[in-house]
Design a protein around this motif. Structure first.
Motif, short mmCIF file in Angstrom:
data_model
loop_
_atom_site.label_atom_id
_atom_site.label_comp_id
_atom_site.label_asym_id
_atom_site.label_seq_id
_atom_site.Cartn_x
_atom_site.Cartn_y
_atom_site.Cartn_z
N SER A 112 0.83 -1.20 0.00
CA SER A 112 0.00 0.00 0.00
C SER A 112 0.86 1.25 0.00
CB SER A 112 -0.91 0.01 1.24
OG SER A 112 -1.57 1.26 1.36
N ARG A 113 0.41 2.27 -0.71
CA ARG A 113 1.12 3.56 -0.69
C ARG A 113 1.03 4.24 0.67
NH1 ARG A 113 -1.52 6.54 -5.69
NH2 ARG A 113 -3.17 5.03 -5.23
N ASN A 114 0.10 3.77 1.51
CA ASN A 114 -0.08 4.38 2.83
C ASN A 114 0.60 3.61 3.95
OD1 ASN A 114 -1.67 6.46 1.79
ND2 ASN A 114 -3.52 5.23 1.90
N GLY A 115 1.46 2.66 3.59
CA GLY A 115 2.13 1.87 4.60
C GLY A 115 3.27 2.62 5.28
N ASN A 116 3.68 2.13 6.45
CA ASN A 116 4.87 2.70 7.09
C ASN A 116 6.11 1.95 6.60
OD1 ASN A 116 5.04 0.30 8.54
ND2 ASN A 116 4.13 1.16 10.38
N TRP A 117 7.27 2.42 7.01
CA TRP A 117 8.52 1.86 6.49
C TRP A 117 8.65 0.37 6.76
CZ3 TRP A 117 12.24 -0.69 9.22
CH2 TRP A 117 12.18 -0.60 10.61
N LYS A 118 8.11 -0.07 7.91
CA LYS A 118 8.27 -1.48 8.30
C LYS A 118 7.56 -2.42 7.32
CE LYS A 118 9.88 -4.54 11.21
NZ LYS A 118 9.31 -4.71 12.56
N ARG A 119 6.47 -1.98 6.74
CA ARG A 119 5.75 -2.84 5.80
C ARG A 119 6.55 -3.03 4.51
NH1 ARG A 119 1.11 -2.94 8.67
NH2 ARG A 119 0.17 -4.55 7.39
N TYR A 120 7.19 -1.97 4.02
CA TYR A 120 8.03 -2.10 2.83
C TYR A 120 9.27 -2.95 3.15
CZ TYR A 120 5.21 1.96 1.49
OH TYR A 120 4.17 2.81 1.23
N TYR A 121 9.82 -2.71 4.32
CA TYR A 121 10.98 -3.48 4.77
C TYR A 121 10.63 -4.96 4.87
CZ TYR A 121 14.50 -5.15 8.16
OH TYR A 121 15.47 -5.87 8.81
N ASN A 122 9.52 -5.25 5.52
CA ASN A 122 9.09 -6.64 5.69
C ASN A 122 8.83 -7.32 4.35
OD1 ASN A 122 9.25 -6.57 8.44
ND2 ASN A 122 7.04 -6.44 8.80
#
Length: 270
Positions: A246-256
């Motif tokens: 999601s474009r509204n995710g925080n950094w941890k979601r992209y990292y994960n």
């Protein structure tokens, strides 16, 4: 091994936090701002995998469909009661057809079972058959519908949803196909709208009534309540290494999401 992260025109601060953390850990990631390039490199196996990052879904998903055909998405979320990850699908708003919901959900279940089995096989290789860390391969499937079972008769829409849930359970339970290796311990239940019971009992596949409600569940759990996740994997026969984020995710979601592609989170999918 190179992993790609899509970068759009807005909301990139969190994505860049994840990017720099991955670089600091020695993981080779590259930023791509062209949706077509992102998908082309991914489906042609020219990179190890990719995530949508902050690119627009309406720009990325059509290219993916063009390359691999129809697919479904399953969000990987951490169960707040058990701390294990589970699959929630469908989460794409247009992925389940109103007139073909039964068949779409059977397809999702089949792909999700295959996904769990592939994870278990990967874990066998990673862990050298260490039973203390190996993922439980057996699917525990919860079918959601639009109301409690006792709500039957309140509206035609609710009745149709409950009937479909019951019919899916009957189909799976009565089919010899699901008695094969890795599915002989399969559990499938329909408890109506009671998602909290599935989570408390550790179900690892939860099937939403449709893509719109699945997307809302994901947003409530992940983006409002902050439940940890890894993005949404693609379910179809192509085994494409792409995770929708999601474009509204925080950094941890992209990292994960990238860490999931590297295989470092596989042991927690139970």
């Amino acid at each position: 091994m190179v992993y790609l992260m899509g970068i759009g025109k807005t909301n990139n601060e969190e994505l860049l936090k994840a990017y720099h953390k991955l670089i600091d850990e020695g993981i080779e990631v590259k930023l791509v701002d062209d949706p077509k390039e992102l998908i082309s490199l991914t489906v042609n196996r020219e990179v190890q995998g990719s995530i949508r990052g902050t690119l627009s879904s309406s720009e990325v998903i059509p290219y993916l469909k063009k390359y691999i055909g129809k697919f479904y998405r399953a969000s990987i979320l951490k169960n707040p009661f058990t701390n294990n990850y589970f699959l929630l699908s469908p989460v794409g708003i247009d992925e389940v057809d109103d007139e073909n919901g039964f068949n779409d959900k059977i397809n999702i279940i089949n792909y999700a079972i295959k996904f769990l089995n592939n994870i278990n096989n990967t874990n066998d290789n990673i862990n050298n058959n260490d039973n203390n860390t190996k993922c439980n391969p057996y699917p525990k499937i919860g079918i959601l519908s639009s109301g409690r079972l006792s709500d039957y008769g309140r509206s035609k829409k609710i009745d149709k949803s409950i009937d479909e849930g019951e019919n899916i359970v009957k189909y799976i339970s009565n089919s010899n196909k699901y008695n094969a290796k890795h599915t002989n311990n399969l559990v499938i239940k329909h408890k109506g709208i009671l998602i909290e019971e599935y989570l408390k009992e550790g179900y690892n596949i939860i099937i939403a009534p449709d893509g719109i409600s699945g997307n809302l569940i994901f947003r409530c759990l992940g983006l409002v309540c902050g439940i940890e996740g890894c993005g949404a994997v693609v379910l179809n026969n192509n085994n494409v290494k792409f995770i929708d984020t999601s474009r509204n995710g925080n950094w941890k979601r992209y990292y994960n999401a990238v860490k999931f592609l590297t295989g470092e989170i596989l042991n927690s999918i139970k």
